[in-house]
Design an enzyme around this catalytic site. Structure first.
Site, PDB file in Angstrom:
ATOM      1  N   LYS A 273     -23.373  -3.328  46.517  1.00 45.66           N
ATOM      2  CA  LYS A 273     -23.178  -4.262  47.417  1.00 45.66           C
ATOM      3  C   LYS A 273     -24.530  -4.850  46.658  1.00 45.66           C
ATOM      4  CE  LYS A 273     -25.579  -5.919  51.459  1.00 45.66           C
ATOM      5  NZ  LYS A 273     -26.683  -5.116  52.429  1.00 45.66           N
TER       6      LYS A 273
ATOM      7  N   HIS B  35     -36.280  -1.022  57.209  1.00 47.86           N
ATOM      8  CA  HIS B  35     -36.832  -1.517  55.752  1.00 47.86           C
ATOM      9  C   HIS B  35     -36.498  -2.711  56.412  1.00 47.86           C
ATOM     10  CE1 HIS B  35     -32.951   0.717  54.450  1.00 47.86           C
ATOM     11  NE2 HIS B  35     -32.656  -0.420  53.326  1.00 47.86           N
TER      12      HIS B  35
ATOM     13  N   HIS C 233     -33.434  -2.423  59.390  1.00 50.83           N
ATOM     14  CA  HIS C 233     -32.906  -1.902  59.411  1.00 50.83           C
ATOM     15  C   HIS C 233     -32.821  -1.352  58.946  1.00 50.83           C
ATOM     16  CE1 HIS C 233     -31.476  -3.526  55.559  1.00 50.83           C
ATOM     17  NE2 HIS C 233     -30.786  -2.614  55.849  1.00 50.83           N
TER      18      HIS C 233
ATOM     19  N   ASP D  92     -30.139   2.563  56.416  1.00 49.86           N
ATOM     20  CA  ASP D  92     -29.049   2.224  56.244  1.00 49.86           C
ATOM     21  C   ASP D  92     -28.082   3.531  56.188  1.00 49.86           C
ATOM     22  OD1 ASP D  92     -29.750   0.197  54.507  1.00 49.86           O
ATOM     23  OD2 ASP D  92     -29.837   1.572  52.528  1.00 49.86           O
TER      24      ASP D  92
END
Ligand SMILES: O=C(O)CCC(=O)C(=O)O
Ligand SMILES: [Fe+2]
Length: 159
Positions: free
Chosen positions: A26, A101, A45, A47
């Protein structure tokens, strides 16, 4: 990481899907913002991946949460940032914790980052490694296809 859990060297990788694992790149682009105190680049969030390997540019912005505080993840030239993601937490039955994070933005500089999410393919079934569960350590997570995990997470449906 496998040895850290008391497994043989390749066991974690094999159970995680071996060479069928997906590497998803990404590209994040955070332009300067006139009100950096009012916005985040990416909200907090974890991952979904097993692990994430991230290359940032030199502009500070990544923060990780620990013991009730947000800490800057210091930019180190030529260093990679490795996140533990949800699937690794599940695989390890909670021994490795997915890192919460977020990213901040600045008023003057453009930040970019290039994370590679290493994740199972959608049909792969992920759950705690059988060698890490027993009567004293029952599974803390459901075993399910990764695509079903991702569907619930993205739609905020309980797992
Ligand atoms: O830009 C960063 O340093 C982190 C981006 C991130 O957390 C993500 O894309 O999942
Ligand atoms: Fe992330």
């Amino acid at each position: 990481m496998s040895i850290g859990l008391g497994l043989e060297g390749q066991e974690l990788k094999e159970y995680a899907g071996g060479d069928d694992m997906i590497h998803l790149l990404k590209i994040n682009y955070y332009p300067p913002c006139p009100c950096p105190d009012l916005v985040l680049g990416v909200p907090q969030h974890t991952d979904m991946s097993y692990i994430t390997i991230l290359v940032p540019n030199e502009v500070q912005g990544l923060q990780a949460f620990r013991d009730g505080h947000w800490y800057d993840v210091k930019y180190v030239p030529n260093a990679l940032v490795i996140h533990i993601g949800d699937q690794m937490e599940i695989l390890s039955n909670g021994k490795y914790k997915a890192v919460l994070h977020r990213t901040t933005v600045t008023e003057t500089e453009t930040r970019m980052s290039w994370p590679v999410f290493i994740e199972p393919n959608g049909e792969h079934v992920v759950g705690p490694h059988p060698k890490l569960v027993n009567e004293e350590n029952p599974p803390k997570y459901k075993t399910k296809k990764y695509k079903d995990y991702a569907y619930c997470k993205l739609n905020k449906i309980p797992q």
